[in-house]
Design an enzyme around this catalytic site. Structure first.
Site, PDB file in Angstrom:
ATOM      1  N   GLU A  91       0.386  19.674  16.456  1.00  0.00           N
ATOM      2  CA  GLU A  91      -0.523  18.537  16.276  1.00  0.00           C
ATOM      3  C   GLU A  91      -1.550  18.501  17.396  1.00  0.00           C
ATOM      4  O   GLU A  91      -1.213  18.569  18.559  1.00  0.00           O
ATOM      5  CB  GLU A  91       0.267  17.222  16.221  1.00  0.00           C
ATOM      6  CG  GLU A  91       1.259  17.148  15.075  1.00  0.00           C
ATOM      7  CD  GLU A  91       0.598  17.126  13.696  1.00  0.00           C
ATOM      8  OE1 GLU A  91      -0.642  16.985  13.621  1.00  0.00           O
ATOM      9  OE2 GLU A  91       1.343  17.257  12.702  1.00  0.00           O
ATOM     10  N   ARG A 101       3.554   3.974   5.076  1.00  0.00           N
ATOM     11  CA  ARG A 101       3.675   4.072   3.613  1.00  0.00           C
ATOM     12  C   ARG A 101       5.051   3.579   3.171  1.00  0.00           C
ATOM     13  O   ARG A 101       5.235   3.097   2.059  1.00  0.00           O
ATOM     14  CB  ARG A 101       3.482   5.545   3.238  1.00  0.00           C
ATOM     15  CG  ARG A 101       3.301   5.890   1.801  1.00  0.00           C
ATOM     16  CD  ARG A 101       3.054   7.401   1.644  1.00  0.00           C
ATOM     17  NE  ARG A 101       3.835   8.244   2.547  1.00  0.00           N
ATOM     18  CZ  ARG A 101       5.103   8.606   2.350  1.00  0.00           C
ATOM     19  NH1 ARG A 101       5.759   8.200   1.275  1.00  0.00           N
ATOM     20  NH2 ARG A 101       5.718   9.381   3.226  1.00  0.00           N
ATOM     21  N   CYS A 154       5.945   9.204  13.751  1.00  0.00           N
ATOM     22  CA  CYS A 154       5.649  10.405  14.546  1.00  0.00           C
ATOM     23  C   CYS A 154       4.339  10.249  15.293  1.00  0.00           C
ATOM     24  O   CYS A 154       4.258  10.496  16.503  1.00  0.00           O
ATOM     25  CB  CYS A 154       5.602  11.644  13.655  1.00  0.00           C
ATOM     26  SG  CYS A 154       7.237  12.160  13.121  1.00  0.00           S
ATOM     27  N   HIS A 180       5.231  19.041  14.328  1.00  0.00           N
ATOM     28  CA  HIS A 180       5.931  18.703  13.084  1.00  0.00           C
ATOM     29  C   HIS A 180       6.625  19.955  12.541  1.00  0.00           C
ATOM     30  O   HIS A 180       6.057  21.059  12.598  1.00  0.00           O
ATOM     31  CB  HIS A 180       4.953  18.181  12.024  1.00  0.00           C
ATOM     32  CG  HIS A 180       4.853  16.688  11.981  1.00  0.00           C
ATOM     33  ND1 HIS A 180       3.678  16.009  12.215  1.00  0.00           N
ATOM     34  CD2 HIS A 180       5.789  15.729  11.711  1.00  0.00           C
ATOM     35  CE1 HIS A 180       3.892  14.699  12.096  1.00  0.00           C
ATOM     36  NE2 HIS A 180       5.165  14.502  11.785  1.00  0.00           N
TER      37      HIS A 180
HETATM   38  N1  PCA Z   1       8.920  12.218  10.578  1.00  0.00           N
HETATM   39  C1  PCA Z   1       8.206  10.959  10.375  1.00  0.00           C
HETATM   40  C2  PCA Z   1       8.886   9.982  11.298  1.00  0.00           C
HETATM   41  C3  PCA Z   1      10.149  10.615  11.740  1.00  0.00           C
HETATM   42  C4  PCA Z   1      10.021  12.024  11.329  1.00  0.00           C
HETATM   43  O1  PCA Z   1      10.812  12.924  11.627  1.00  0.00           O
HETATM   44  C5  PCA Z   1       6.703  11.074  10.578  1.00  0.00           C
HETATM   45  O2  PCA Z   1       6.137  12.166  10.335  1.00  0.00           O
HETATM   46  O3  PCA Z   1       6.073  10.098  10.976  1.00  0.00           O
END
Ligand code: PCA
Length: 224
Positions: A91, A101, A154, A180
């Protein structure tokens, strides 16, 4: 620090890795499992410390800030699941917005709220995302630089981390950012990754960050 007569043995510098617990309809969260798989390992003389954050707005950030104070890491990589993605997503930018959401694990569903009232609109990651991209690609791992960490927990943790590291939260400066990860491989997600592959990808990302002083042309900092 460990002290023996006549000697002072410094504890190795720490790299903090965080993942999340399961949320929404996800039965497991590979981010939490992958960082826990790396807990206690050493990378280039640095000790990896892993923690699992609750998928809850604000509580996750409170816990992260406590971890920063406790461990005083030289590098922080927060990790979360992005179910729709097939690659490790490095990211690049965190936004000052919570826009959920679905409810978080405490039932909260903020809409159009700032992560930090009065904070800058965004922060860049201070991880060398381009160098990490190249390093992971060299090892044959699917990887991408992403320009959106979403607007759920996140991104909330990513923004709060960068705000804290920018000096607003009383934490001494160190490098940090967010990655991610895809789903774990399973019957439901046949194109997901085995846990060992996720852990290896994160380990390589840490190794690259520790050996690459800078690579972002824009540099880290707030985007006004
Ligand atoms: N993914 C979510 C929140 C926790 C996670 O592992 C996100 O992408 O916000």
């Amino acid at each position: 620090m460990v002290t023996t007569p006549g000697h002072t043995l410094r504890a190795p510098p720490t790299v903090l890795l965080t993942g999340f617990d399961a949320f929404g309809t996800e039965p497991v969260n590979p981010s939490g499992l992958a960082v826990q798989a790396l807990h206690g390992q050493q990378v280039l003389g640095h000790k990896l410390v892993a923690a699992t954050l609750p998928t809850v707005f604000h509580r996750s950030l409170d816990m992260l800030k406590e971890l920063l104070h406790t461990h005083r890491p030289v590098l922080v990589v927060c990790v979360g699941l992005a179910g729709g993605r097939q690659a490790l997503s490095l990211e690049r930018v965190a936004l000052n917005v919570d826009d959920a959401r679905i409810p978080d694990n405490a039932g909260a569903q903020p809409v159009d709220m700032p992560v930090v009232a009065g904070g800058p609109a965004a922060y860049f990651s201070s991880l060398p995302v381009k160098a990490m991209h190249a390093a992971l690609q060299q090892h044959g791992l699917p990887v991408e630089v992403s320009n959106s960490a979403g607007t759920f927990v996140c991104n909330h943790v990513f923004y709060g981390l960068m705000h804290a590291l920018a000096g607003q939260g009383g934490v001494s400066a160190c490098r940090g950012g967010f990655v991610h990860v895809p789903h774990l491989q399973s019957d439901a997600h046949p194109t997901g990754w085995p846990l060992a592959k996720l852990a290896e990808g994160l380990r390589l990302a840490v190794q690259c960050a520790l050996t690459t002083p800078t690579d972002l042309r824009l540099g880290a900092g707030a985007l006004h």
